[in-house]
Design a protein around this motif. Structure first.
Motif, PDB file in Angstrom:
ATOM      1  N   SER A 281      14.481 -34.978 -29.067  1.00  0.00           N
ATOM      2  CA  SER A 281      14.807 -34.113 -30.200  1.00  0.00           C
ATOM      3  C   SER A 281      14.752 -34.902 -31.510  1.00  0.00           C
ATOM      4  O   SER A 281      14.348 -34.373 -32.553  1.00  0.00           O
ATOM      5  N   TYR A 282      15.112 -36.185 -31.440  1.00  0.00           N
ATOM      6  CA  TYR A 282      15.047 -37.046 -32.637  1.00  0.00           C
ATOM      7  C   TYR A 282      13.602 -37.325 -33.024  1.00  0.00           C
ATOM      8  O   TYR A 282      13.218 -37.190 -34.187  1.00  0.00           O
ATOM      9  N   THR A 283      12.763 -37.713 -32.044  1.00  0.00           N
ATOM     10  CA  THR A 283      11.369 -38.027 -32.364  1.00  0.00           C
ATOM     11  C   THR A 283      10.612 -36.778 -32.801  1.00  0.00           C
ATOM     12  O   THR A 283       9.772 -36.837 -33.701  1.00  0.00           O
ATOM     13  N   THR A 284      10.908 -35.635 -32.171  1.00  0.00           N
ATOM     14  CA  THR A 284      10.249 -34.386 -32.547  1.00  0.00           C
ATOM     15  C   THR A 284      10.549 -34.032 -33.997  1.00  0.00           C
ATOM     16  O   THR A 284       9.676 -33.595 -34.743  1.00  0.00           O
ATOM     17  N   ARG A 285      11.777 -34.253 -34.394  1.00  0.00           N
ATOM     18  CA  ARG A 285      12.205 -33.900 -35.752  1.00  0.00           C
ATOM     19  C   ARG A 285      11.704 -34.904 -36.792  1.00  0.00           C
ATOM     20  O   ARG A 285      11.236 -34.521 -37.867  1.00  0.00           O
ATOM     21  N   ASN A 286      11.775 -36.202 -36.474  1.00  0.00           N
ATOM     22  CA  ASN A 286      11.503 -37.238 -37.473  1.00  0.00           C
ATOM     23  C   ASN A 286      10.088 -37.807 -37.434  1.00  0.00           C
ATOM     24  O   ASN A 286       9.595 -38.282 -38.455  1.00  0.00           O
ATOM     25  N   LEU A 287       9.441 -37.781 -36.274  1.00  0.00           N
ATOM     26  CA  LEU A 287       8.086 -38.316 -36.159  1.00  0.00           C
ATOM     27  C   LEU A 287       7.039 -37.224 -36.058  1.00  0.00           C
ATOM     28  O   LEU A 287       5.885 -37.419 -36.430  1.00  0.00           O
ATOM     29  N   GLY A 288       7.429 -36.081 -35.500  1.00  0.00           N
ATOM     30  CA  GLY A 288       6.493 -34.970 -35.354  1.00  0.00           C
ATOM     31  C   GLY A 288       6.302 -34.572 -33.910  1.00  0.00           C
ATOM     32  O   GLY A 288       6.712 -35.274 -32.983  1.00  0.00           O
ATOM     33  N   ARG A 289       5.650 -33.424 -33.723  1.00  0.00           N
ATOM     34  CA  ARG A 289       5.425 -32.896 -32.372  1.00  0.00           C
ATOM     35  C   ARG A 289       4.344 -33.694 -31.647  1.00  0.00           C
ATOM     36  O   ARG A 289       4.465 -33.995 -30.465  1.00  0.00           O
ATOM     37  N   LYS A 290       3.274 -34.028 -32.368  1.00  0.00           N
ATOM     38  CA  LYS A 290       2.160 -34.755 -31.755  1.00  0.00           C
ATOM     39  C   LYS A 290       2.582 -36.134 -31.235  1.00  0.00           C
ATOM     40  O   LYS A 290       2.302 -36.460 -30.075  1.00  0.00           O
ATOM     41  N   PRO A 291       3.261 -36.987 -32.033  1.00  0.00           N
ATOM     42  CA  PRO A 291       3.705 -38.283 -31.495  1.00  0.00           C
ATOM     43  C   PRO A 291       4.635 -38.146 -30.295  1.00  0.00           C
ATOM     44  O   PRO A 291       4.579 -38.963 -29.369  1.00  0.00           O
ATOM     45  N   THR A 292       5.466 -37.108 -30.295  1.00  0.00           N
ATOM     46  CA  THR A 292       6.378 -36.906 -29.162  1.00  0.00           C
ATOM     47  C   THR A 292       5.596 -36.586 -27.894  1.00  0.00           C
ATOM     48  O   THR A 292       5.930 -37.074 -26.805  1.00  0.00           O
ATOM     49  N   MET A 293       4.536 -35.791 -28.020  1.00  0.00           N
ATOM     50  CA  MET A 293       3.688 -35.492 -26.864  1.00  0.00           C
ATOM     51  C   MET A 293       2.945 -36.739 -26.389  1.00  0.00           C
ATOM     52  O   MET A 293       2.755 -36.942 -25.189  1.00  0.00           O
ATOM     53  N   LEU A 294       2.546 -37.593 -27.323  1.00  0.00           N
ATOM     54  CA  LEU A 294       1.876 -38.848 -26.942  1.00  0.00           C
ATOM     55  C   LEU A 294       2.838 -39.772 -26.195  1.00  0.00           C
ATOM     56  O   LEU A 294       2.450 -40.437 -25.234  1.00  0.00           O
ATOM     57  N   ILE A 295       4.089 -39.812 -26.642  1.00  0.00           N
ATOM     58  CA  ILE A 295       5.108 -40.601 -25.936  1.00  0.00           C
ATOM     59  C   ILE A 295       5.285 -40.058 -24.523  1.00  0.00           C
ATOM     60  O   ILE A 295       5.370 -40.827 -23.551  1.00  0.00           O
ATOM     61  N   ALA A 296       5.318 -38.732 -24.398  1.00  0.00           N
ATOM     62  CA  ALA A 296       5.440 -38.104 -23.078  1.00  0.00           C
ATOM     63  C   ALA A 296       4.261 -38.491 -22.190  1.00  0.00           C
ATOM     64  O   ALA A 296       4.440 -38.829 -21.017  1.00  0.00           O
ATOM     65  N   GLY A 297       3.057 -38.450 -22.746  1.00  0.00           N
ATOM     66  CA  GLY A 297       1.867 -38.830 -21.982  1.00  0.00           C
ATOM     67  C   GLY A 297       1.923 -40.266 -21.516  1.00  0.00           C
ATOM     68  O   GLY A 297       1.539 -40.584 -20.373  1.00  0.00           O
ATOM     69  N   PHE A 298       2.409 -41.162 -22.377  1.00  0.00           N
ATOM     70  CA  PHE A 298       2.571 -42.575 -22.005  1.00  0.00           C
ATOM     71  C   PHE A 298       3.543 -42.703 -20.827  1.00  0.00           C
ATOM     72  O   PHE A 298       3.267 -43.418 -19.854  1.00  0.00           O
TER      73      PHE A 298
ATOM     74  N   LEU B 130      -5.168 -36.211 -18.881  1.00  0.00           N
ATOM     75  CA  LEU B 130      -5.652 -35.046 -19.626  1.00  0.00           C
ATOM     76  C   LEU B 130      -4.646 -34.631 -20.702  1.00  0.00           C
ATOM     77  O   LEU B 130      -5.020 -34.299 -21.826  1.00  0.00           O
ATOM     78  N   PHE B 131      -3.372 -34.658 -20.348  1.00  0.00           N
ATOM     79  CA  PHE B 131      -2.315 -34.311 -21.302  1.00  0.00           C
ATOM     80  C   PHE B 131      -2.330 -35.275 -22.490  1.00  0.00           C
ATOM     81  O   PHE B 131      -2.248 -34.859 -23.656  1.00  0.00           O
ATOM     82  N   THR B 132      -2.448 -36.575 -22.196  1.00  0.00           N
ATOM     83  CA  THR B 132      -2.431 -37.591 -23.264  1.00  0.00           C
ATOM     84  C   THR B 132      -3.649 -37.459 -24.166  1.00  0.00           C
ATOM     85  O   THR B 132      -3.537 -37.550 -25.397  1.00  0.00           O
ATOM     86  N   LEU B 133      -4.822 -37.247 -23.568  1.00  0.00           N
ATOM     87  CA  LEU B 133      -6.035 -37.063 -24.363  1.00  0.00           C
ATOM     88  C   LEU B 133      -5.923 -35.814 -25.235  1.00  0.00           C
ATOM     89  O   LEU B 133      -6.315 -35.817 -26.404  1.00  0.00           O
ATOM     90  N   GLY B 134      -5.382 -34.751 -24.655  1.00  0.00           N
ATOM     91  CA  GLY B 134      -5.189 -33.529 -25.428  1.00  0.00           C
ATOM     92  C   GLY B 134      -4.281 -33.753 -26.621  1.00  0.00           C
ATOM     93  O   GLY B 134      -4.554 -33.272 -27.732  1.00  0.00           O
ATOM     94  N   ALA B 135      -3.204 -34.512 -26.398  1.00  0.00           N
ATOM     95  CA  ALA B 135      -2.266 -34.801 -27.492  1.00  0.00           C
ATOM     96  C   ALA B 135      -2.919 -35.640 -28.587  1.00  0.00           C
ATOM     97  O   ALA B 135      -2.544 -35.535 -29.761  1.00  0.00           O
TER      98      ALA B 135
END
Length: 235
Positions: A49-66, A161-166
């Motif tokens: 919730s912190y990264t989504t708010r302060n870094l953005g949705r895209k970086p949070t999805m990239l972190i998830a992919g990692f 695929l998820f990470t590439l999409g992000a």
């Protein structure tokens, strides 16, 4: 799978083949292996919730992919129970970050007339993924003795695929506007809507952003009397 149980939970494997169905899987380490993913997902959501708010949705999805890719590597290459549990915890972190960012990303990027459909499609694809996972498990269970390892490793395909999409998606205009990048947010909004006439939606997002910034202590607000019915229903 039997080969998996032989490798990591031999006592469970022997208990499983008794005639009685009572407590066949009564093993705390097996419970930890299973439950660690969900516990990690729950805890990771607060960080997401912190990264989504302060870094953005895209970086949070990239972190998830990692997290997904690293977790798959740990599980697919597991030599002992510790590696399995660490892999599950890392995968759980990926789920926490993805479940925080993806529905929000879809809601903000979609036009209003298909917004609900896209969010339902996310849930539908989760259940289709469960179906595919069971089909893969059914097939790999017939491969001895390393079918379980293949099953856990195949999860790397959707993870990549998820990470590439992000990597290729754009950040949402809502996120950009929330973080003060007004011109960039308006530019993205024009791009995804395919029109220059985005002022009404832009002003609406800007107004919502100002209201959101005025909210203090959002988690504490959940406990207010007016919010209790929704909180109880959600729990």
């Amino acid at each position: 799978m039997n080969d998996f149980l032989k490798e990591f939970f031999p006592t469970v494997y022997h208990t499983k083949h008794k005639e009685s169905n009572y407590c066949k899987y009564d093993n705390q380490w097996l419970q930890l292996f299973t439950s660690s993913l969900y516990l990690a997902g729950f805890i990771a959501t607060f960080f997401a919730s912190y990264t989504t708010r302060n870094l953005g949705r895209k970086p949070t999805m990239l972190i998830a992919g990692f997290f997904f890719i690293v977790g798959v590597i740990f599980n697919g290459a597991a030599k002992n129970l510790a590696m399995l549990i660490v892999g599950r915890i890392i995968l759980g972190c990926g789920i926490g970050f993805a479940n925080q960012a993806v529905p929000l990303f879809l809601s903000e990027i979609a036009p209003t007339d298909i917004r609900g459909g896209l969010n339902i499609l996310f849930q539908l694809n989760v259940t289709i993924g469960i179906l595919f996972a069971n089909m893969i498990n059914y097939g790999t269970s017939k491969i001895h003795p390393w079918g379980w390892r293949l099953s856990l490793s195949v999860a790397g395909i959707p993870a990549v695929l998820f990470t590439l999409g992000a990597l290729f998606v754009t950040e949402t205009p809502n996120s950009l506007i929330e973080r003060g990048h007004l011109e960039e947010g308006k530019k993205v909004l024009k791009k995804i809507r395919g029109t220059e006439n985005v002022d009404p939606e832009f002003n609406e997002i800007l107004k919502a952003s100002h209201i959101a910034h005025r909210v203090k202590h959002p988690f504490r607000n959940l406990l207010l009397r007016r919010n209790r019915p929704q909180l109880v229903i959600a729990i």
